[in-house]
Design a protein around this motif. Structure first.
Motif, PDB file in Angstrom:
ATOM      1  N   UNK A 194       0.799  -1.220   0.000  1.00 46.62           N
ATOM      2  CA  UNK A 194       0.000   0.000   0.000  1.00 46.62           C
ATOM      3  C   UNK A 194       0.829   1.266   0.000  1.00 46.62           C
ATOM      4  N   UNK A 195       1.989   1.231  -0.627  1.00 47.16           N
ATOM      5  CA  UNK A 195       2.746   2.473  -0.752  1.00 47.16           C
ATOM      6  C   UNK A 195       2.091   3.321  -1.830  1.00 47.16           C
ATOM      7  N   UNK A 196       2.076   4.659  -1.778  1.00 41.45           N
ATOM      8  CA  UNK A 196       2.713   5.426  -0.737  1.00 41.45           C
ATOM      9  C   UNK A 196       2.159   5.101   0.639  1.00 41.45           C
ATOM     10  N   UNK A 197       3.033   5.155   1.601  1.00 41.82           N
ATOM     11  CA  UNK A 197       2.725   4.575   2.900  1.00 41.82           C
ATOM     12  C   UNK A 197       1.632   5.300   3.658  1.00 41.82           C
ATOM     13  N   UNK A 198       1.312   6.532   3.264  1.00 41.79           N
ATOM     14  CA  UNK A 198       0.205   7.194   3.941  1.00 41.79           C
ATOM     15  C   UNK A 198      -1.058   6.370   3.749  1.00 41.79           C
ATOM     16  N   UNK A 199      -1.177   5.790   2.566  1.00 44.97           N
ATOM     17  CA  UNK A 199      -2.331   4.939   2.308  1.00 44.97           C
ATOM     18  C   UNK A 199      -2.301   3.740   3.234  1.00 44.97           C
ATOM     19  N   UNK A 200      -1.109   3.215   3.473  1.00 45.23           N
ATOM     20  CA  UNK A 200      -0.971   2.091   4.405  1.00 45.23           C
ATOM     21  C   UNK A 200      -1.482   2.482   5.780  1.00 45.23           C
ATOM     22  N   UNK A 201      -1.007   3.628   6.246  1.00 43.07           N
ATOM     23  CA  UNK A 201      -1.441   4.082   7.560  1.00 43.07           C
ATOM     24  C   UNK A 201      -2.939   4.349   7.558  1.00 43.07           C
ATOM     25  N   UNK A 202      -3.430   4.914   6.460  1.00 44.57           N
ATOM     26  CA  UNK A 202      -4.848   5.261   6.397  1.00 44.57           C
ATOM     27  C   UNK A 202      -5.715   4.021   6.466  1.00 44.57           C
ATOM     28  N   UNK A 203      -5.306   3.005   5.721  1.00 43.41           N
ATOM     29  CA  UNK A 203      -6.086   1.768   5.701  1.00 43.41           C
ATOM     30  C   UNK A 203      -6.238   1.218   7.106  1.00 43.41           C
ATOM     31  N   UNK A 257      11.437  16.735   6.134  1.00 48.57           N
ATOM     32  CA  UNK A 257      11.583  17.557   7.342  1.00 48.57           C
ATOM     33  C   UNK A 257      12.286  18.877   7.021  1.00 48.57           C
ATOM     34  N   UNK A 258      13.309  18.808   6.192  1.00 45.45           N
ATOM     35  CA  UNK A 258      14.037  20.029   5.807  1.00 45.45           C
ATOM     36  C   UNK A 258      13.121  20.983   5.046  1.00 45.45           C
ATOM     37  N   UNK A 315      11.055   0.753   7.293  1.00 47.92           N
ATOM     38  CA  UNK A 315      11.011   1.576   6.078  1.00 47.92           C
ATOM     39  C   UNK A 315       9.575   2.016   5.777  1.00 47.92           C
ATOM     40  N   UNK A 316       8.621   1.109   5.945  1.00 46.27           N
ATOM     41  CA  UNK A 316       7.218   1.456   5.667  1.00 46.27           C
ATOM     42  C   UNK A 316       6.722   2.506   6.657  1.00 46.27           C
ATOM     43  N   UNK A 317       7.159   2.396   7.910  1.00 45.80           N
ATOM     44  CA  UNK A 317       6.740   3.390   8.913  1.00 45.80           C
ATOM     45  C   UNK A 317       7.387   4.743   8.636  1.00 45.80           C
ATOM     46  N   UNK A 318       8.647   4.708   8.206  1.00 48.85           N
ATOM     47  CA  UNK A 318       9.298   5.968   7.830  1.00 48.85           C
ATOM     48  C   UNK A 318       8.586   6.598   6.641  1.00 48.85           C
ATOM     49  N   UNK A 319       8.188   5.760   5.685  1.00 52.22           N
ATOM     50  CA  UNK A 319       7.480   6.278   4.512  1.00 52.22           C
ATOM     51  C   UNK A 319       6.152   6.916   4.918  1.00 52.22           C
ATOM     52  N   UNK A 320       5.462   6.287   5.863  1.00 50.51           N
ATOM     53  CA  UNK A 320       4.178   6.848   6.328  1.00 50.51           C
ATOM     54  C   UNK A 320       4.413   8.204   6.980  1.00 50.51           C
ATOM     55  N   UNK A 321       5.459   8.299   7.766  1.00 49.77           N
ATOM     56  CA  UNK A 321       5.793   9.561   8.427  1.00 49.77           C
ATOM     57  C   UNK A 321       6.183  10.616   7.390  1.00 49.77           C
ATOM     58  N   UNK A 322       6.927  10.198   6.387  1.00 49.13           N
ATOM     59  CA  UNK A 322       7.309  11.122   5.311  1.00 49.13           C
ATOM     60  C   UNK A 322       6.073  11.649   4.591  1.00 49.13           C
ATOM     61  N   UNK A 328       5.178  15.488   4.445  1.00 47.85           N
ATOM     62  CA  UNK A 328       5.082  16.155   3.147  1.00 47.85           C
ATOM     63  C   UNK A 328       3.727  16.820   2.979  1.00 47.85           C
ATOM     64  N   UNK A 329       2.680  16.161   3.464  1.00 46.50           N
ATOM     65  CA  UNK A 329       1.345  16.759   3.369  1.00 46.50           C
ATOM     66  C   UNK A 329       1.279  18.036   4.206  1.00 46.50           C
ATOM     67  N   UNK A 330       1.859  17.983   5.391  1.00 45.67           N
ATOM     68  CA  UNK A 330       1.886  19.179   6.247  1.00 45.67           C
ATOM     69  C   UNK A 330       2.717  20.277   5.597  1.00 45.67           C
ATOM     70  N   UNK A 331       3.850  19.883   5.029  1.00 45.39           N
ATOM     71  CA  UNK A 331       4.735  20.861   4.393  1.00 45.39           C
ATOM     72  C   UNK A 331       4.048  21.530   3.204  1.00 45.39           C
ATOM     73  N   UNK A 332       3.329  20.731   2.425  1.00 49.97           N
ATOM     74  CA  UNK A 332       2.632  21.282   1.255  1.00 49.97           C
ATOM     75  C   UNK A 332       1.578  22.301   1.668  1.00 49.97           C
TER      76      UNK A 332
END
Lengths: 138, 63
Positions: free
Chosen positions: A9-18, B37-38, A35-42, A46-50
């Motif tokens: 379920x990457x991108x991992x946000x979808x994984x977390x969402x599911x 993060x950056x 790695x999957x948990x890091x991807x979910x956090x990323x 990224x959504x917050x940054x956008x």
């Protein structure tokens, strides 16, 4: 099984969402690879940054209103203090998200905590007219 | 070569390759998180200039 699903379920946000939307959230968080948990956090970061430009626009507009008309310095200052106080929860939520990221980069990825922080940020932003994707939020 | 040794060797090779792939995946995920993060921090820093502009504007108002 949950690890396999997370990796599928990457991108991992979808994984977390599911899994956030199911009672199996705890199982997934424990079962996903690092790695999957890091991807979910990323994905959440990224959504917050956008959304930061929209946050800043909304914040700037709120400040602009303090100068409408012909306020005295004291009136405008008081108004700006109120605006800054009103927006403080947003910056605190972003601070917390950054803290979770720092922790993840130096050790264990607390994805459940990250989802809580992200959803808290989404909530305080919604009150200020800025939308974040909330599929991950329970 | 003994077939059993061949199978054992292949299994060990697969295990090593799997470990390499996992490490590589974590390194990539780690780099992506650092970049996100950056980016978040860089964008947030613009708040300072907004507040500075407000403060400067405030000083131009009559008391």
């Amino acid at each position: 099984m949950s690890e396999l699903l997370c990796n599928m379920w990457r991108p991992a946000l979808a994984c977390a969402a599911v899994f956030a939307s199911s009672v199996a959230l705890g199982t997934c968080l424990a079962g996903c690879t690092r790695a999957a948990r890091l991807d979910a956090l990323t994905a959440m970061t990224s959504a917050a940054s956008a959304a930061v430009p929209s946050m800043l626009d909304a914040r700037e507009r709120a400040g602009e209103r303090c100068f409408d008309g012909t306020p005295t310095r004291a009136e405008a200052s008081s108004c700006l203090d109120a605006v800054r106080a009103d927006w403080r929860p947003v910056w605190i939520a972003l601070d917390l998200l950054e803290d979770v990221n720092e922790s993840a980069l130096s050790g264990t990825v607390e994805l459940e905590q990250a989802i809580g922080v992200y959803c808290g940020l989404a909530s305080v932003l919604a009150d200020r007219g800025v939308a974040l994707p909330t599929e991950v939020c329970p | 070569m003994n077939p059993a040794s061949l199978i054992q060797g292949a299994a060990e090779l697969l295990s090593v390759l799997s470990t390499i792939a996992q490490t590589h995946g974590e390194a990539q995920a780690d780099a992506a998180l650092r970049a996100a993060l950056a980016s978040l921090r860089a964008k947030r820093s613009e708040l300072d200039s907004i507040e500075a502009a407000e403060s400067a504007r405030l000083m131009r108002l009559p008391l």
